[in-house]
Design a protein around this motif. Structure first.
Motif, PDB file in Angstrom:
ATOM      1  N   LEU A  84       0.834  -1.210   0.000  1.00 41.92           N
ATOM      2  CA  LEU A  84       0.000   0.000   0.000  1.00 41.92           C
ATOM      3  C   LEU A  84       0.865   1.254   0.000  1.00 41.92           C
ATOM      4  O   LEU A  84       0.600   2.206  -0.754  1.00 41.92           O
ATOM      5  N   PHE A  85       1.900   1.271   0.838  1.00 43.52           N
ATOM      6  CA  PHE A  85       2.819   2.413   0.864  1.00 43.52           C
ATOM      7  C   PHE A  85       3.509   2.583  -0.484  1.00 43.52           C
ATOM      8  O   PHE A  85       3.715   3.700  -0.958  1.00 43.52           O
ATOM      9  N   THR A  86       3.858   1.471  -1.121  1.00 49.67           N
ATOM     10  CA  THR A  86       4.544   1.508  -2.412  1.00 49.67           C
ATOM     11  C   THR A  86       3.620   2.038  -3.506  1.00 49.67           C
ATOM     12  O   THR A  86       4.031   2.861  -4.338  1.00 49.67           O
ATOM     13  N   ILE A  87       2.378   1.588  -3.515  1.00 49.94           N
ATOM     14  CA  ILE A  87       1.404   2.081  -4.505  1.00 49.94           C
ATOM     15  C   ILE A  87       1.193   3.580  -4.321  1.00 49.94           C
ATOM     16  O   ILE A  87       1.183   4.342  -5.294  1.00 49.94           O
ATOM     17  N   TYR A  88       1.055   4.009  -3.077  1.00 56.83           N
ATOM     18  CA  TYR A  88       0.889   5.433  -2.785  1.00 56.83           C
ATOM     19  C   TYR A  88       2.093   6.229  -3.298  1.00 56.83           C
ATOM     20  O   TYR A  88       1.941   7.267  -3.948  1.00 56.83           O
ATOM     21  N   THR A  89       3.293   5.720  -3.039  1.00 56.14           N
ATOM     22  CA  THR A  89       4.512   6.390  -3.491  1.00 56.14           C
ATOM     23  C   THR A  89       4.561   6.458  -5.012  1.00 56.14           C
ATOM     24  O   THR A  89       4.928   7.494  -5.581  1.00 56.14           O
ATOM     25  N   ALA A  90       4.186   5.394  -5.681  1.00 49.62           N
ATOM     26  CA  ALA A  90       4.158   5.396  -7.148  1.00 49.62           C
ATOM     27  C   ALA A  90       3.153   6.420  -7.668  1.00 49.62           C
ATOM     28  O   ALA A  90       3.434   7.144  -8.634  1.00 49.62           O
ATOM     29  N   LEU A  91       1.997   6.521  -7.015  1.00 52.27           N
ATOM     30  CA  LEU A  91       1.003   7.523  -7.422  1.00 52.27           C
ATOM     31  C   LEU A  91       1.545   8.941  -7.245  1.00 52.27           C
ATOM     32  O   LEU A  91       1.288   9.816  -8.068  1.00 52.27           O
ATOM     33  N   VAL A  92       2.300   9.150  -6.186  1.00 47.73           N
ATOM     34  CA  VAL A  92       2.938  10.452  -5.972  1.00 47.73           C
ATOM     35  C   VAL A  92       3.897  10.745  -7.116  1.00 47.73           C
ATOM     36  O   VAL A  92       3.903  11.846  -7.674  1.00 47.73           O
ATOM     37  N   LEU A  93       4.698   9.762  -7.474  1.00 46.87           N
ATOM     38  CA  LEU A  93       5.679   9.954  -8.551  1.00 46.87           C
ATOM     39  C   LEU A  93       5.021  10.186  -9.912  1.00 46.87           C
ATOM     40  O   LEU A  93       5.604  10.827 -10.777  1.00 46.87           O
ATOM     41  N   PHE A  94       3.810   9.670 -10.084  1.00 46.59           N
ATOM     42  CA  PHE A  94       3.069   9.891 -11.329  1.00 46.59           C
ATOM     43  C   PHE A  94       2.214  11.153 -11.275  1.00 46.59           C
ATOM     44  O   PHE A  94       1.363  11.368 -12.136  1.00 46.59           O
ATOM     45  N   ASP A  95       2.448  11.980 -10.244  1.00 45.12           N
ATOM     46  CA  ASP A  95       1.735  13.263 -10.084  1.00 45.12           C
ATOM     47  C   ASP A  95       0.219  13.118 -10.057  1.00 45.12           C
ATOM     48  O   ASP A  95      -0.497  13.954 -10.598  1.00 45.12           O
ATOM     49  N   VAL A  96      -0.269  12.064  -9.424  1.00 48.70           N
ATOM     50  CA  VAL A  96      -1.708  11.854  -9.308  1.00 48.70           C
ATOM     51  C   VAL A  96      -2.317  12.847  -8.320  1.00 48.70           C
ATOM     52  O   VAL A  96      -3.450  13.280  -8.484  1.00 48.70           O
ATOM     53  N   PHE A  97      -1.528  13.228  -7.314  1.00 49.05           N
ATOM     54  CA  PHE A  97      -2.022  14.138  -6.283  1.00 49.05           C
ATOM     55  C   PHE A  97      -1.421  15.525  -6.476  1.00 49.05           C
ATOM     56  O   PHE A  97      -0.292  15.663  -6.935  1.00 49.05           O
ATOM     57  N   LYS A 109      11.316  10.089   6.614  1.00 53.28           N
ATOM     58  CA  LYS A 109      10.620  11.269   6.119  1.00 53.28           C
ATOM     59  C   LYS A 109      11.524  12.122   5.214  1.00 53.28           C
ATOM     60  O   LYS A 109      11.040  12.868   4.372  1.00 53.28           O
ATOM     61  N   ASN A 110      12.824  11.990   5.387  1.00 51.79           N
ATOM     62  CA  ASN A 110      13.777  12.798   4.624  1.00 51.79           C
ATOM     63  C   ASN A 110      14.120  12.221   3.253  1.00 51.79           C
ATOM     64  O   ASN A 110      14.844  12.851   2.493  1.00 51.79           O
ATOM     65  N   LEU A 111      13.618  11.025   2.950  1.00 48.61           N
ATOM     66  CA  LEU A 111      13.877  10.429   1.628  1.00 48.61           C
ATOM     67  C   LEU A 111      13.123  11.194   0.558  1.00 48.61           C
ATOM     68  O   LEU A 111      12.021  11.704   0.785  1.00 48.61           O
ATOM     69  N   THR A 112      13.696  11.230  -0.638  1.00 50.30           N
ATOM     70  CA  THR A 112      12.967  11.779  -1.779  1.00 50.30           C
ATOM     71  C   THR A 112      11.930  10.737  -2.191  1.00 50.30           C
ATOM     72  O   THR A 112      12.013   9.571  -1.781  1.00 50.30           O
ATOM     73  N   TRP A 113      10.977  11.134  -3.028  1.00 51.31           N
ATOM     74  CA  TRP A 113       9.955  10.168  -3.452  1.00 51.31           C
ATOM     75  C   TRP A 113      10.548   9.002  -4.250  1.00 51.31           C
ATOM     76  O   TRP A 113      10.161   7.849  -4.028  1.00 51.31           O
ATOM     77  N   PRO A 114      11.504   9.247  -5.167  1.00 49.23           N
ATOM     78  CA  PRO A 114      12.126   8.091  -5.836  1.00 49.23           C
ATOM     79  C   PRO A 114      12.860   7.172  -4.842  1.00 49.23           C
ATOM     80  O   PRO A 114      12.816   5.952  -4.973  1.00 49.23           O
TER      81      PRO A 114
END
Length: 148
Positions: A84-97, A109-114
């Protein structure tokens, strides 16, 4: 057999460290975690539930991983949560939000999205590996016990 046990133990240890660390970090900065949840692209009405559900789920998974009888179930729960966290992160990277603060705990928390995506995928893959090894290990024990 020893190598399989070692693989499972290492993965379990990594998952315990991950979930315990993130859960404790969320509780330590509960106000900040709640603020971040309110800034997620999900309805704020979910915040009162999620602010308790997420860290308590992580702690529940840790407890499940510690005990042999609940380990496989906890590995599946880990896989679901990390997926679930991975899907959310992928959606962030695809600019869904439109906007996305990270509500992760601690230094994660300090990691970049990639970097988040790679981090999450790593845990998904090693959890799948542990589940597979655990299943093979369990079926070998069953076969061995039936032959005795």
């Amino acid at each position: 057999m020893r190598n399989k046990r070692l693989i499972i133990d290492i993965v379990v240890l990594l998952l315990v460290i991950l979930f315990l660390y993130t859960a404790v970090s969320k509780f330590v900065d509960f106000k900040g975690f709640t603020y971040d949840l309110n800034n997620q692209p999900f309805p704020n009405s979910l915040t009162p539930i999620l602010r308790w559900l997420v860290p308590l789920t992580e702690i529940g998974i840790v407890l499940g991983l510690i005990f042999e009888k609940t380990r496989l179930l906890a590995l599946y729960a880990s896989l679901i949560l990390m997926s679930l966290f991975t899907i959310y992160t992928a959606l962030v990277l695809f600019d869904v939000f439109e906007y996305v603060p990270c509500s992760c705990g601690g230094v994660i928390k300090n990691l970049t999205w990639p970097q988040h995506l790679i981090f999450n995928l790593f845990f998904v893959v090693i959890t799948l590996l542990a589940i597979r090894v655990n299943k093979k290990n369990s079926s070998n024990h069953l076969l061995y016990n039936q032959l005795q």
